[in-house]
Write an enzyme that holds these catalytic residues in place. Structure first.
Site, PDB file in Angstrom:
ATOM      1  CB  ALA A 122      -0.947   0.002   1.203  1.00 36.03           C
ATOM      2  CG  ASN A 202      -2.912   3.540  10.471  1.00 35.55           C
ATOM      3  OD1 ASN A 202      -3.414   4.602  10.094  1.00 35.55           O
ATOM      4  ND2 ASN A 202      -1.709   3.487  11.007  1.00 35.55           N
ATOM      5  CG  HIS A 252       1.224  -7.125   5.377  1.00 39.30           C
ATOM      6  ND1 HIS A 252       1.356  -6.756   6.692  1.00 39.30           N
ATOM      7  CD2 HIS A 252       1.480  -6.016   4.654  1.00 39.30           C
ATOM      8  CE1 HIS A 252       1.692  -5.482   6.762  1.00 39.30           C
ATOM      9  NE2 HIS A 252       1.767  -5.004   5.538  1.00 39.30           N
ATOM     10  CB  CYS A 376       9.667   6.355  20.883  1.00 39.72           C
ATOM     11  SG  CYS A 376       8.989   5.578  22.355  1.00 39.72           S
TER      12      CYS A 376
END
Length: 452
Positions: A122, A202, A252, A376
């Site tokens: 993607a 997402n 995936h 992070c």
């Protein structure tokens, strides 16, 4: 000899499939077999745990469905030809397999197979869609519209265009994560070349109103691109009904292999893009490079399975999400769902836990593979840009955990995740002075902290 190897591989696959049914974790059984030989204990990156953790991070990736692997194996072992070889059987059968896979992907989204182009994933499809389209129409179109909550590869592609002199409007979203349709319509200009809005987010699982966005774009004469990596096979997609001109897909995320994706590119009315890679002109010049037959076959098989089982998977995943949410909320207070409750994919549950630092919670949940909405950076811990776009308070944004539920998740895994999450949150809250103050009725937001 090839047939013998194929038979052995299928026997191994079936053995692994049977073994997986007896294991609580949905992680790779093959890896688990190797680790069991060493006593079962695992030590990695300074963390030691007694066995493989429960896998609840389905937005990051999904395990390959054994049926998908079964479809792929022949094209690694005996039918290994290059699909672009035109002079012999090996090439012909690989080419036929790729075209079958193309049809399987197209059928899942209501497209013509000629509108499907295989890519590496993607991210590549998003780059071709955003940069490729704007480069092709650069003489007339200089403006792109997207949202502040898009995947990083879309946002970075837009920033790349800005460096080339294009203008980009980053639309804010509502507190529930949905785009404001009126603001979207008002942002479209005569020189707008593309509107790009992610189908299913997402991080928070919010499902955008694709049909409404497509209608607005059609009325304004602007191509509509959607990153549907998290939506494919999970919610119904019809490119014609939704007015989608370009769409990015990933293998995936739907129990297929990593390393393969697809780009949907509408033929009528035709949408053009400038290729982002030079080469042999495969995929009708849109994406040069040898199409990896086993990966394409795997993605096609995953799409065919998703088409047949989407309704069942959706109901089952929704029931597991309800079990997880009720299990946590019945035992903990101060739990907030990030993103719309009504308009979301149930397999993505993003929760914030008040008075708990998300990274500490993640470190304590060594037996559950989940993700944090926080990221992070090199110098400091910053809250998720998606949650910040929703207007989530910074302290709550730091406490977010994303639970990803999928096809192979079991009730036992959900119950175990509830138990471990509740236990760890309670443990961290016992050490939190802020939680003690909140229990005493003190409004923490009104406290004026002294600076030293």
């Amino acid at each position: 000899m090839a047939a013998k190897h194929l038979t052995s591989s299928r026997l191994l696959l079936r053995r692994l499939s049977l073994l997986s049914a007896r294991h609580l974790s949905t992680a790779s059984v093959a890896a688990e077999l190797r680790e069991d030989d060493g006593g079962g204990a695992i030590s990695m990156k300074g963390v030691k745990i007694s066995g493989r953790p429960l896998y609840l991070d389905m937005q990051a990736t999904t395990p390959v469905d054994p049926r998908v692997l079964d479809a792929m194996l022949p094209f690694y072992l005996s039918r290994f030809g290059n699909p672009h070889s035109r002079t012999h059987l090996y090439g012909w059968e690989s080419d036929a397999a790729v075209e079958t896979a193309r049809s399987q992907v197209a059928a899942l989204v209501g497209a013509n197979p000629k509108e499907i182009f295989f890519t590496s994933g993607a991210t590549e499809s998003n780059n071709i869609s955003v940069k490729g389209l704007m480069h092709f129409y650069r003489d007339k179109k200089r403006h792109v519209i997207t949202t502040q909550t898009e995947h990083k590869c879309v946002l970075d592609s837009c920033r790349y265009l800005q460096q080339e002199g294009f203008e980009v409007t980053y639309l804010p979203v509502r507190p529930d994560g949905l785009v404001d349709l009126d603001r979207l319509a008002a942002a479209i200009r005569p020189d707008t070349g593309l509107v790009s809005v992610m189908a299913v987010n997402n991080e928070i699982g919010v499902v955008q109103p694709l049909e409404d966005i497509g209608r607005i774009c059609k009325e304004k004469g602007v191509p509509f691109h959607t990153d549907a990596a998290q939506a494919l096979g999970k919610i119904p997609i019809d490119v014609e009904r939704m007015g989608i001109a370009l769409m990015s897909l990933s293998g995936h995320k739907i129990y297929g292999p990593k390393g393969v994706g697809a780009l949907y590119l509408r033929r009528r009315p035709r949408v053009r893009v400038e290729p982002q890679m030079s080469g042999g002109g495969q995929e009708r010049g849109i994406r040069s490079g040898t199409v990896p037959t086993p990966l394409a076959v795997g993605m096609g098989a995953a799409c065919e399975i998703a088409a047949a089982e989407m309704d069942y998977d959706s109901r089952r995943v929704a029931a597991l999400q309800e079990r997880l949410l009720n299990g946590i909320c019945s035992r903990l207070n101060g739990v907030v769902i990030n993103g719309s409750v009504e308009h979301r994919y149930p397999g993505n549950l993003n929760l914030s836990f008040a008075y708990v630092e998300g990274e500490s919670l993640l470190m304590g949940l060594k037996e559950v593979a989940v993700s944090s909405g926080s990221a992070c950076t090199s110098a400091s811990l910053e809250p998720s840009y998606v949650l910040r776009a929703l207007g989530v308070d910074e302290d709550m944004a730091h406490t977010s955990i994303r639970f990803g539920i999928g096809r192979f998740t079991t009730e036992a895994e959900i119950d175990r995740a509830v138990e471990l999450t509740v236990r760890q949150v309670e443990k961290l809250r016992e050490m939190s002075p802020l939680y003690e103050m909140a229990k005493e009725g003190i409004d923490i937001k009104k406290i004026q902290w002294a600076q030293h």
